[in-house]
Design an enzyme around this catalytic site. Structure first.
Site, PDB file in Angstrom:
ATOM      1  N   ARG A  98       0.745  -1.081   0.025  1.00 56.33           N
ATOM      2  CA  ARG A  98      -0.049  -0.127   0.024  1.00 56.33           C
ATOM      3  C   ARG A  98       0.648   1.087   0.161  1.00 56.33           C
ATOM      4  O   ARG A  98       2.078   1.251   0.347  1.00 56.33           O
ATOM      5  CB  ARG A  98      -1.008   0.020   1.202  1.00 56.33           C
ATOM      6  CG  ARG A  98      -0.282   0.076   2.351  1.00 56.33           C
ATOM      7  CD  ARG A  98      -0.953   0.514   3.785  1.00 56.33           C
ATOM      8  NE  ARG A  98      -0.217   0.303   4.740  1.00 56.33           N
ATOM      9  CZ  ARG A  98      -0.553   0.881   6.079  1.00 56.33           C
ATOM     10  NH1 ARG A  98      -1.726   1.630   5.960  1.00 56.33           N
ATOM     11  NH2 ARG A  98      -0.104   0.888   7.294  1.00 56.33           N
ATOM     12  N   LYS A 149      15.419  -0.098   8.070  1.00 53.17           N
ATOM     13  CA  LYS A 149      14.464  -1.120   7.203  1.00 53.17           C
ATOM     14  C   LYS A 149      14.082  -0.769   5.880  1.00 53.17           C
ATOM     15  O   LYS A 149      13.198   0.070   5.682  1.00 53.17           O
ATOM     16  CB  LYS A 149      13.202  -1.460   8.372  1.00 53.17           C
ATOM     17  CG  LYS A 149      12.232  -2.484   7.830  1.00 53.17           C
ATOM     18  CD  LYS A 149      11.242  -2.750   8.859  1.00 53.17           C
ATOM     19  CE  LYS A 149       9.958  -3.361   8.456  1.00 53.17           C
ATOM     20  NZ  LYS A 149       9.138  -3.556   9.509  1.00 53.17           N
ATOM     21  N   LYS A 154      12.247  -1.524   2.491  1.00 56.50           N
ATOM     22  CA  LYS A 154      10.773  -2.203   1.701  1.00 56.50           C
ATOM     23  C   LYS A 154      11.299  -2.380   0.546  1.00 56.50           C
ATOM     24  O   LYS A 154      11.937  -1.745  -0.090  1.00 56.50           O
ATOM     25  CB  LYS A 154       9.744  -1.255   2.073  1.00 56.50           C
ATOM     26  CG  LYS A 154       9.291  -0.721   3.242  1.00 56.50           C
ATOM     27  CD  LYS A 154       8.347  -2.017   4.072  1.00 56.50           C
ATOM     28  CE  LYS A 154       7.762  -1.467   5.273  1.00 56.50           C
ATOM     29  NZ  LYS A 154       7.051  -2.822   5.881  1.00 56.50           N
ATOM     30  N   ASP A 161      12.227  -6.046   4.229  1.00 61.58           N
ATOM     31  CA  ASP A 161      10.729  -6.264   4.599  1.00 61.58           C
ATOM     32  C   ASP A 161      10.141  -6.405   2.985  1.00 61.58           C
ATOM     33  O   ASP A 161      10.203  -5.388   2.448  1.00 61.58           O
ATOM     34  CB  ASP A 161      10.017  -5.263   5.411  1.00 61.58           C
ATOM     35  CG  ASP A 161       8.591  -5.783   5.751  1.00 61.58           C
ATOM     36  OD1 ASP A 161       8.339  -6.823   5.174  1.00 61.58           O
ATOM     37  OD2 ASP A 161       8.004  -5.154   6.618  1.00 61.58           O
ATOM     38  N   GLU A 191      12.270  -9.799   6.525  1.00 66.30           N
ATOM     39  CA  GLU A 191      10.641 -10.044   6.776  1.00 66.30           C
ATOM     40  C   GLU A 191       9.613 -10.496   5.870  1.00 66.30           C
ATOM     41  O   GLU A 191       9.811  -9.916   4.614  1.00 66.30           O
ATOM     42  CB  GLU A 191      10.066  -8.842   7.223  1.00 66.30           C
ATOM     43  CG  GLU A 191      10.009  -8.455   8.833  1.00 66.30           C
ATOM     44  CD  GLU A 191       9.365  -6.920   9.219  1.00 66.30           C
ATOM     45  OE1 GLU A 191       8.058  -6.962   8.936  1.00 66.30           O
ATOM     46  OE2 GLU A 191      10.312  -6.071   9.629  1.00 66.30           O
ATOM     47  N   ASP A 193       5.854 -11.838   9.806  1.00 66.01           N
ATOM     48  CA  ASP A 193       5.219 -10.711  10.031  1.00 66.01           C
ATOM     49  C   ASP A 193       3.722 -10.884   9.833  1.00 66.01           C
ATOM     50  O   ASP A 193       2.782 -11.284  10.564  1.00 66.01           O
ATOM     51  CB  ASP A 193       5.803  -9.314   9.293  1.00 66.01           C
ATOM     52  CG  ASP A 193       5.009  -8.070   9.734  1.00 66.01           C
ATOM     53  OD1 ASP A 193       4.252  -8.353  10.689  1.00 66.01           O
ATOM     54  OD2 ASP A 193       5.136  -6.997   9.219  1.00 66.01           O
ATOM     55  N   LYS A 197       3.193  -7.427  16.483  1.00 66.52           N
ATOM     56  CA  LYS A 197       2.536  -5.820  16.364  1.00 66.52           C
ATOM     57  C   LYS A 197       1.121  -6.020  17.254  1.00 66.52           C
ATOM     58  O   LYS A 197       0.431  -7.005  16.910  1.00 66.52           O
ATOM     59  CB  LYS A 197       2.339  -5.435  15.048  1.00 66.52           C
ATOM     60  CG  LYS A 197       3.446  -5.223  14.303  1.00 66.52           C
ATOM     61  CD  LYS A 197       3.171  -5.073  12.669  1.00 66.52           C
ATOM     62  CE  LYS A 197       4.320  -4.690  12.043  1.00 66.52           C
ATOM     63  NZ  LYS A 197       4.157  -4.778  10.472  1.00 66.52           N
ATOM     64  N   ASP A 212      11.121  -1.859  16.002  1.00 67.92           N
ATOM     65  CA  ASP A 212      10.882  -1.251  14.722  1.00 67.92           C
ATOM     66  C   ASP A 212       9.762  -0.382  15.025  1.00 67.92           C
ATOM     67  O   ASP A 212       8.659  -0.620  14.841  1.00 67.92           O
ATOM     68  CB  ASP A 212      10.483  -2.094  13.709  1.00 67.92           C
ATOM     69  CG  ASP A 212      10.171  -1.480  12.423  1.00 67.92           C
ATOM     70  OD1 ASP A 212      10.304  -0.348  12.194  1.00 67.92           O
ATOM     71  OD2 ASP A 212       9.160  -2.411  11.519  1.00 67.92           O
ATOM     72  N   ASP A 251       9.411   3.302  14.234  1.00 68.24           N
ATOM     73  CA  ASP A 251       9.445   4.661  13.615  1.00 68.24           C
ATOM     74  C   ASP A 251       8.302   5.480  13.133  1.00 68.24           C
ATOM     75  O   ASP A 251       8.230   6.352  12.896  1.00 68.24           O
ATOM     76  CB  ASP A 251      10.574   4.516  12.637  1.00 68.24           C
ATOM     77  CG  ASP A 251      10.054   3.599  11.431  1.00 68.24           C
ATOM     78  OD1 ASP A 251       9.287   2.529  11.753  1.00 68.24           O
ATOM     79  OD2 ASP A 251      10.477   3.886  10.165  1.00 68.24           O
TER      80      ASP A 251
HETATM   81 MG    MG Z   1       6.654  -6.313   8.023  1.00 71.15          MG
END
Ligand code: MG
Length: 351
Positions: free
Chosen positions: A24, A159, A161, A189, A217, A242, A266, A319, A321
């Protein structure tokens, strides 16, 4: 001490810059905030943000779950039954992990305020907290520029993406590695963006090029546990679940079946601190370390995650941020470079 009321409000928070992943692009978030009022005037606060593409929760569904089944089980109940009430929140309805997280956070806030101690002290530990910074998925040029900027701001762990247009992923990671100091670690990730075979091929190539990658991840689709295991068994870099991990049941399956090397907890996925503690302990029993992460959320719920993370010895990676991506200044956490400080006031308080 009885619960007199459960109030729910919603506010929109703009992001400082778009947050891009393989799943997204976010430019704003809704923060649904729940306030639990106790009869002595103490209030507990929790919050949640919807993430359609991960949890399936929307602003409306979070509000409906909080004002419906969750409010019903909490009203007029006694805080002496704190642990039972936390379990009742989890069984009040199916799914709705973000709404459950908001209520669970508000209960932990209220309970530690009743005791007059910060939440991390109630949970029983306080280690130093520093976060990595996310580099959103983009062209290799833009990503390496963002990497330099964040290293200059004091982040020693990035990290990155990947997983959107996988053919660019090798170039993305190499471009970043080439412009940052060797002691800065990279975490990748893929947000489910690779097939199992593609993941093994890419990761093996990254291993040959010595890119100093700490872990990767969610390389493959959340439901593809056999694919996840195939990747874990065919690469050396540790693999972290994740999106494949929501509940303590998921954690039990992932660690006992040796599908992964690491877990990313999370609160919005697992339903709050009570389940986060269970997941961290299940993983600890299996010798699997955990990271605390967050969705794009307000700093209040990220601070709740931080209190949990500093308190559980098996949470080794951080993680957190997300609040740095918001236009508004964080109030419940203080950031200096990569270092995070929490309030020493009771509950989850503003710093
Ligand atoms: Mg993730």
């Amino acid at each position: 001490m009885r619960i007199l009321d459960v109030e729910v409000t919603c506010r929109n928070i703009l992001l400082e810059r778009p947050f891009k992943t393989a799943l997204r692009t976010a430019t704003e978030i809704d923060s649904i905030e729940v306030t639990i009022h106790l009869e002595n005037g103490v209030v507990g606060m929790g919050s949640a943000a919807p993430t359609w593409v991960i949890t399936g929760d929307s602003t409306e569904s979070i509000q409906a779950a909080l004002l419906g089944p969750i409010k019903k089980i909490l009203l007029n109940q006694h805080m002496d039954n704190f642990q039972s009430l936390l379990m009742d929140i989890q069984t009040s309805c199916v799914g709705n992990t973000s709404a459950k997280a908001a209520a669970d956070i508000a209960m932990y806030d209220a309970y530690s305020k009743l005791l007059g101690i910060p939440l991390y002290r109630y949970l029983g530990n306080h280690k130093h907290l520093k976060t990595c910074m996310t580099i959103g998925v983009d062209t290799p040029e833009i990503m390496s520029k963002n990497a330099i900027k964040n290293v200059d701001s004091g982040f020693k762990s990035l990290k990155v993406k990947v997983g959107s247009a996988p053919e660019l992923d090798m170039a993305r990671v190499s471009a970043i590695r080439a412009v940052i100091p060797p002691d800065v670690t990279l975490r990748l990730d893929a947000n489910q963006g690779w097939t199992p075979k593609q993941a093994v091929q890419l990761i093996n190539q990254m291993e040959r090029e010595n890119l100093n990658i700490e872990f990767i991840e969610q390389p493959v689709a959340a439901h593809d546990l056999e694919g996840l295991k195939f990747v874990t068994n065919n690469v050396n870099i540790p693999i972290m679940a994740d999106e494949s991990l929501f509940s303590p049941h998921d954690a039990l399956k992932l660690v006992s079946g040796k599908y992964i090397d690491l877990l990313n907890i999370k609160l919005m996925k697992c339903g709050g601190i009570s389940n986060a503690l269970k997941i961290a302990s299940i993983a600890e029993t299996a010798g699997v370390h955990c990271m605390i992460g967050s969705m794009m959320e307000s700093d209040q719920s990220v601070a709740a995650a931080a209190h949990f993370a500093v308190a559980h010895p098996n949470v080794r990676y951080f993680d957190l941020d997300a609040p740095l991506w918001l236009k508004e200044q964080p109030e419940f956490m203080k950031y200096v470079g990569e270092d995070i400080t929490l309030s020493t006031q009771p509950g989850i308080s503003k710093v």
